[in-house]
Scaffold this motif. Structure first.
Motif, PDB file in Angstrom:
ATOM      1  N   MET A  26      29.378  42.919  34.242  1.00 47.51           N
ATOM      2  CA  MET A  26      28.234  42.039  34.442  1.00 47.51           C
ATOM      3  C   MET A  26      28.424  40.670  33.781  1.00 47.51           C
ATOM      4  O   MET A  26      28.089  39.649  34.393  1.00 47.51           O
ATOM      5  N   PRO A  27      28.979  40.581  32.561  1.00 48.65           N
ATOM      6  CA  PRO A  27      29.219  39.254  31.987  1.00 48.65           C
ATOM      7  C   PRO A  27      30.152  38.396  32.851  1.00 48.65           C
ATOM      8  O   PRO A  27      29.941  37.206  33.007  1.00 48.65           O
ATOM      9  N   ASP A  28      31.180  39.036  33.461  1.00 49.72           N
ATOM     10  CA  ASP A  28      32.088  38.291  34.342  1.00 49.72           C
ATOM     11  C   ASP A  28      31.384  37.854  35.627  1.00 49.72           C
ATOM     12  O   ASP A  28      31.601  36.744  36.114  1.00 49.72           O
ATOM     13  N   VAL A  29      30.534  38.719  36.171  1.00 49.27           N
ATOM     14  CA  VAL A  29      29.759  38.366  37.370  1.00 49.27           C
ATOM     15  C   VAL A  29      28.873  37.165  37.060  1.00 49.27           C
ATOM     16  O   VAL A  29      28.823  36.204  37.829  1.00 49.27           O
ATOM     17  N   LEU A  30      28.196  37.214  35.931  1.00 50.80           N
ATOM     18  CA  LEU A  30      27.300  36.131  35.545  1.00 50.80           C
ATOM     19  C   LEU A  30      28.055  34.811  35.379  1.00 50.80           C
ATOM     20  O   LEU A  30      27.628  33.769  35.897  1.00 50.80           O
ATOM     21  N   LYS A  31      29.178  34.848  34.697  1.00 48.88           N
ATOM     22  CA  LYS A  31      29.970  33.629  34.495  1.00 48.88           C
ATOM     23  C   LYS A  31      30.448  33.050  35.821  1.00 48.88           C
ATOM     24  O   LYS A  31      30.332  31.852  36.075  1.00 48.88           O
ATOM     25  N   SER A  57      34.946  37.920  46.225  1.00 44.93           N
ATOM     26  CA  SER A  57      35.824  39.060  45.942  1.00 44.93           C
ATOM     27  C   SER A  57      35.320  39.970  44.816  1.00 44.93           C
ATOM     28  O   SER A  57      35.951  40.983  44.530  1.00 44.93           O
ATOM     29  N   LEU A  58      34.198  39.642  44.189  1.00 46.87           N
ATOM     30  CA  LEU A  58      33.663  40.502  43.134  1.00 46.87           C
ATOM     31  C   LEU A  58      33.310  41.870  43.716  1.00 46.87           C
ATOM     32  O   LEU A  58      32.851  41.974  44.847  1.00 46.87           O
ATOM     33  N   ASP A  59      33.508  42.905  42.915  1.00 40.74           N
ATOM     34  CA  ASP A  59      33.120  44.239  43.360  1.00 40.74           C
ATOM     35  C   ASP A  59      32.444  44.988  42.214  1.00 40.74           C
ATOM     36  O   ASP A  59      32.215  44.426  41.144  1.00 40.74           O
ATOM     37  N   GLU A  60      32.154  46.250  42.434  1.00 41.38           N
ATOM     38  CA  GLU A  60      31.408  47.028  41.433  1.00 41.38           C
ATOM     39  C   GLU A  60      32.185  47.248  40.148  1.00 41.38           C
ATOM     40  O   GLU A  60      31.605  47.590  39.117  1.00 41.38           O
ATOM     41  N   SER A  61      33.479  47.039  40.163  1.00 39.08           N
ATOM     42  CA  SER A  61      34.258  47.213  38.933  1.00 39.08           C
ATOM     43  C   SER A  61      34.198  45.978  38.022  1.00 39.08           C
ATOM     44  O   SER A  61      34.600  46.052  36.873  1.00 39.08           O
ATOM     45  N   THR A  62      33.673  44.866  38.545  1.00 42.76           N
ATOM     46  CA  THR A  62      33.579  43.643  37.740  1.00 42.76           C
ATOM     47  C   THR A  62      32.449  43.804  36.728  1.00 42.76           C
ATOM     48  O   THR A  62      31.354  44.239  37.080  1.00 42.76           O
TER      49      THR A  62
END
Length: 166
Positions: free
Chosen positions: A40-45, A33-38
């Motif tokens: 980068m630190p949250d994507v990495l975690k 469910s990740l999108d472009e508004s997430t």
């Protein structure tokens, strides 16, 4: 080592510490469910939690140990772990647990761990099943979903293998 992660540093211990309320499936859904508004630190975690809970150390109860969440909270430490040895230690303990159950005649249950990558390695090194698409990425998508073995199938498969000539 198959993934190119560092083979030096401290071993990561999954431990028997408390289990979080999140299942591996919940984590997988969060990553999808990740999108472009997430950020980068949250994507990495989220990706690190997914990698550890779904690929490196999946548990048969699909729960996520707190130790995995702590690695994601301290992303800088991720590369300080010896991942190949940590995964190997985890798998050896799992295989030993299954061997003990088999010796006692107990139901074997499930094997936790990084078995998915071992299966990919096996399929790539033995030509028992030709890939449907040899260029697919990630590599596990190269074979159809019909590549499944039960105990009897696996036993006869290994009996039929001959040692590699070096």
């Amino acid at each position: 080592m198959i993934l190119g992660l560092p083979n030096r540093g401290n071993n990561f211990e999954i431990g028997s510490a408390r289990i979080t309320g999140k299942s591996a499936n919940d984590i997988k859904k969060e990553v999808i469910s990740l999108d472009e508004s997430t950020t980068m630190p949250d994507v990495l975690k989220k990706f690190i939690i997914f990698l550890l809970s779904n690929l490196f150390f999946p548990l048969h109860n699909y729960r996520t140990p707190a130790s995995i969440i702590s690695v994601a909270r301290n992303v800088e430490k991720f590369l300080s772990y010896n991942w190949p040895d940590s995964i190997r230690e985890f798998l050896v303990a799992e295989f030993n647990a299954i061997a003990k159950k088999k010796k006692k005649g107990q139901p074997l249950g499930y094997l936790n761990g990084f078995v998915h990558i071992i299966i990919i390695w096996f399929l790539e090194h033995y030509t028992l099943h030709e890939p449907l698409n040899s260029k697919s990425r990630p590599r596990f998508l190269r074979w159809g979903s019909d590549v499944v073995y039960n105990d009897a199938d696996a036993s006869s498969l290994f009996d039929g293998l001959s040692p590699l000539a070096y």
